[in-house]
Design an enzyme around this catalytic site. Structure first.
Site, PDB file in Angstrom:
ATOM      1  N   LYS A 159       0.663  -1.085  -0.137  1.00 34.00           N
ATOM      2  CA  LYS A 159      -0.118   0.052  -0.082  1.00 34.00           C
ATOM      3  C   LYS A 159       1.091   1.379  -0.042  1.00 34.00           C
ATOM      4  CE  LYS A 159      -0.499   0.017   5.069  1.00 34.00           C
ATOM      5  NZ  LYS A 159      -0.188   1.390   5.047  1.00 34.00           N
ATOM      6  N   THR A 160       2.134   1.193   0.804  1.00 42.27           N
ATOM      7  CA  THR A 160       2.975   2.486   0.641  1.00 42.27           C
ATOM      8  C   THR A 160       3.230   2.783  -0.680  1.00 42.27           C
ATOM      9  OG1 THR A 160       3.668   1.912   2.922  1.00 42.27           O
ATOM     10  CG2 THR A 160       4.695   3.633   1.772  1.00 42.27           C
ATOM     11  N   ASP A 176      -3.793   7.277   4.906  1.00 44.65           N
ATOM     12  CA  ASP A 176      -3.425   5.920   5.017  1.00 44.65           C
ATOM     13  C   ASP A 176      -4.061   5.302   6.453  1.00 44.65           C
ATOM     14  OD1 ASP A 176      -1.682   3.420   4.832  1.00 44.65           O
ATOM     15  OD2 ASP A 176      -0.053   4.140   5.456  1.00 44.65           O
ATOM     16  N   GLU A 177      -3.940   4.117   6.507  1.00 46.85           N
ATOM     17  CA  GLU A 177      -4.357   3.598   7.716  1.00 46.85           C
ATOM     18  C   GLU A 177      -5.783   3.843   8.115  1.00 46.85           C
ATOM     19  OE1 GLU A 177      -3.082   0.770   8.670  1.00 46.85           O
ATOM     20  OE2 GLU A 177      -0.893   1.034   8.508  1.00 46.85           O
ATOM     21  N   GLN A 201      -7.419  -5.041   9.966  1.00 50.78           N
ATOM     22  CA  GLN A 201      -6.323  -4.448  10.714  1.00 50.78           C
ATOM     23  C   GLN A 201      -6.713  -3.393  11.618  1.00 50.78           C
ATOM     24  OE1 GLN A 201      -2.085  -4.935   9.306  1.00 50.78           O
ATOM     25  NE2 GLN A 201      -3.198  -4.984   7.147  1.00 50.78           N
ATOM     26  N   ARG A 227       2.580 -10.889  10.359  1.00 50.66           N
ATOM     27  CA  ARG A 227       3.858 -10.004  10.558  1.00 50.66           C
ATOM     28  C   ARG A 227       4.843 -10.999   9.906  1.00 50.66           C
ATOM     29  NH1 ARG A 227       2.421  -6.109   9.728  1.00 50.66           N
ATOM     30  NH2 ARG A 227       0.293  -7.079   9.546  1.00 50.66           N
TER      31      ARG A 227
END
Length: 679
Positions: free
Chosen positions: A36-37, A222-223, A253, A612
């Protein structure tokens, strides 16, 4: 082909679609590890290079300084020179801070306002509770959390006064009103105000909102699943009727409900912006297929507004190990010895390993085991020495000694310890300082002070000013360390710590931190003198402040250490080998969530932990665990049963292996470890 066109070609089809789509509002549902970044940074470059939007008209926001820095660096690699000038890439709170700075007069603040961090705010709330209710401040944490939630939900004290609630809520509302009044008197804002004040400003001043809307031609967030009510509204206000924006998030998330995050904000977008387009990023660039399969199957137990299924090209990979241990001590022992064994076998680094757990209290045992095996580790979430309340207090005194114009330092210490200088007095002092265009400390000695303050208030203010001037004189003209020591004894800071600490032992520990700070100051002066410099108090304090900044930077540096952190703190990170400890009912999922029937967020937390892991995932639990001095039998976490059983390999209690064989294997491992350590 331009660098941006080349970069877009490297993206997968869904990522390219997310980058190029600008016709209507866009929601990108981005699974863990789906790049996504890259999408956000490439889209910013695309907006500037291809769409012709000026960099200074683009605003990108996220939740951490680290993420903001990374975004800005990546955009800088794609767009160089003047074209990227003026681009805003920041955290929500930095964006709010910039708005408040530029509009502080409209909000009724003077420039140079202070920002109270969590500890500053807690101290003020304790002070109010002691005065208002003759309370010992024991409930201050709870009241602070309640006030924070109210601010995030945009509820002001006046909104709460007429609402019936429990006696605790009514009392908290009274503290909230007084707390806000004190903040304003101190010309200060708290962390939640950095979002709340801009949203209220835009609500109440349409002309100010219009000015900011003209500046923001495109916004990226973002997020988005972590936004609270006020953050959602701030974005909605800034994008306005133009509605040119891209938000990126993952409802699976969303793990911060306890601090006001509302995953339903993703769904609300469809209501507020009917032309919203949704693009899903499901290809994962981090984990093996087996790890992703486990994550997908686990999270499928939660209801979904946006269904997605993570996949990768990395093959199935190793089976997920579930290790059952007889006790929490045995669990810690097993994880520590396993890390050494795995590292030897795989020939990798300690930094390739992360140990995750539900609560900070779980770190104590594993830390002891890692130390006994001489395994280097880094514990996330530890408190920096310079961020402790008592250290900040004395540092504020020192800062005021070397810079009398430091209003932040003045406001921090004027009532620490209490000098009966209330908010009304400070409000009038602040007005006088504004009128004279001088600092608060200078205003304390103004000839017109007694015209704006009562005789008592004037006497107290002047007494503080004259005393501080004597302390400053002693520091510069005599022995600086003796002067600082005398200052600490003059204010009887030790007695203040006993008043504001939970126990005498805690007060003593905090006082030891103060003497350690004084010793550090002394060492700094001596070192400078040994090097042939003057070694004055100014230089020594400057070096202490610099050391604080350096320590914070070093905390972010990557070294070859095993990483220990809570599941919450692990979000956004990735490691080749991940251990999740404490896979037990009432721990993960947490007992509070079970009692509140809120298992969904705990499942999302588990999902974050699983995703993770890049290559190897190990889950551990203890059959017995000590709590409040007693040993209890535990129940394995329901999440273990929700994972695909065909992808798990069980060791320990549920293993079908011969116990003697297991014991022999353990002893052999221990022997090899001992010989290794002996070498």
């Amino acid at each position: 082909m331009t660098p941006i066109e080349k970069r877009i070609q490297q993206l997968n089809d869904r990522q390219q679609e997310a980058c190029k789509y600008i016709s209507t509002p866009l929601l990108v549902i981005a699974g863990a590890g789906s790049g996504k970044t890259s999408v956000i940074t490439t889209k910013i470059a695309y907006l500037i290079d291809t769409c012709g939007i000026k960099a200074h008209n683009i605003v990108a926001v996220t939740f951490t300084n680290k993420a903001a820095r990374e975004m800005k660096e990546r955009v800088g690699q794609l767009i160089q020179g003047k074209a990227s000038r003026g681009l805003t890439v920041s955290t929500f709170h930095n964006l709010g801070l910039n708005i408040i700075r530029k509009e502080c007069k409209t909000l009724g603040y003077k420039s140079g306002f202070s920002i109270f961090d969590q500890q500053d705010a807690l101290s003020l709330i304790k002070e109010i509770m002691i005065r208002q209710y003759d309370d010992d401040g024991g409930m201050a944490d709870q009241v602070q959390n309640q006030i924070s939630n109210w601010k995030n939900e945009m509820l002001m004290p006046e909104d709460l006064m007429n609402v019936s609630g429990s006696p605790e809520e009514v009392a908290a509302a009274v503290v909230y009103e007084r707390y806000n009044r004190y903040l304003k008197a101190y010309n200060a804002v708290d962390f939640d105000d950095l979002i709340l004040l801009p949203t209220l400003l835009f609500q109440n001043h349409p002309e100010v909102l219009e000015k900011w809307q003209r500046k923001v031609h495109y916004m990226l967030v973002d997020e988005y699943q972590d936004t609270n009510t006020s953050q959602y509204l701030l974005v909605k206000q800034l994008v306005g009727m133009r509605a040119k924006f891209t938000v990126v998030g993952d409802d699976d998330q969303s793990i911060y409900a306890w601090r006001g995050a509302r995953p339903e904000n993703l769904t609300q977008l469809k209501v507020d912006f009917p032309s919203l387009k949704v693009v899903k990023l499901e290809q994962n660039y981090r984990s093996t297929s087996r790890i992703l399969k486990a994550a997908n199957i686990l999270i499928a137990n939660n209801p979904h507004e946006f269904d997605k299924k993570l996949w990768s090209d990395y093959g199935m990979g190793e089976e997920i190990r579930v290790i059952a241990c007889k006790s929490e001590d045995a669990e810690a022992e097993r994880v520590a010895s396993d890390i050494i064994e795995q590292r030897l076998r795989r020939g990798n680094h300690y930094s390739d390993y992360a140990i995750l757990y539900r609560g900070n209290h779980q770190s104590r045992l594993i830390e002891m085991k890692l130390q006994s095996y001489q395994i280097p580790y880094n514990l996330s979430g530890g408190t920096s020495f310079f961020s402790r309340t008592e250290v900040k207090d004395i540092m504020a005194y020192l800062k005021l000694i070397v810079n009398p114009d430091d209003d932040n330092a003045f406001l921090r210490i004027i009532n620490i310890p209490r000098r009966e200088i209330g908010p009304t007095t400070l409000e009038k002092l602040s007005a006088l300082a504004n009128q004279r265009d001088v600092s608060l400390f200078t205003a304390c000695d103004d000839i017109g002070l007694d015209q704006v303050l009562s005789e008592k208030a004037t006497a107290r203010i002047r007494q503080f000013h004259n005393w501080m001037q004597r302390v400053t004189q002693n520091c510069y003209q005599g022995n600086a360390i003796d002067a600082v020591t005398e200052m600490i004894r003059d204010i009887d800071y030790e007695a203040w710590l006993h008043q504001t600490s939970n126990s005498p032992a805690q007060a003593e520990k905090r006082m030891n931190n103060i003497w350690f700070l004084v010793e550090s100051l002394q060492r700094s002066i001596h070192r400078a003198q040994e090097d042939g410099d003057e070694g004055d108090i100014e230089d020594a304090i400057a070096k202490l402040v610099l050391r604080d900044m350096m320590e914070r930077q070093e905390e972010e540096e990557e070294t070859d250490k095993v990483q220990l952190m809570t599941l919450h703190a692990s979000k956004g990170l990735e490691y080749p080998n991940v251990y999740i400890m404490g896979m037990e009912e009432e721990l993960l999922p947490h007992r509070n969530s079970i009692d509140d029937d809120n298992i969904e967020e705990e499942r999302r937390l588990m999902y974050v932990g699983i995703t993770r892991a890049k290559r190897v995932l190990t889950l551990t639990y203890a059959a017995k665990r000590k709590q409040y001095g007693e040993i209890f039998n535990t129940t394995p976490s329901r999440f273990l049963e929700e994972l695909p059983q065909e992808d798990l390999t069980w060791q320990g209690v549920k293993s079908k292996e011969d116990p003697e064989k297991l014991k022999a294997h353990g002893q052999a491992t221990l022997s090899s470890l001992k010989s290794l350590l002996g070498d």
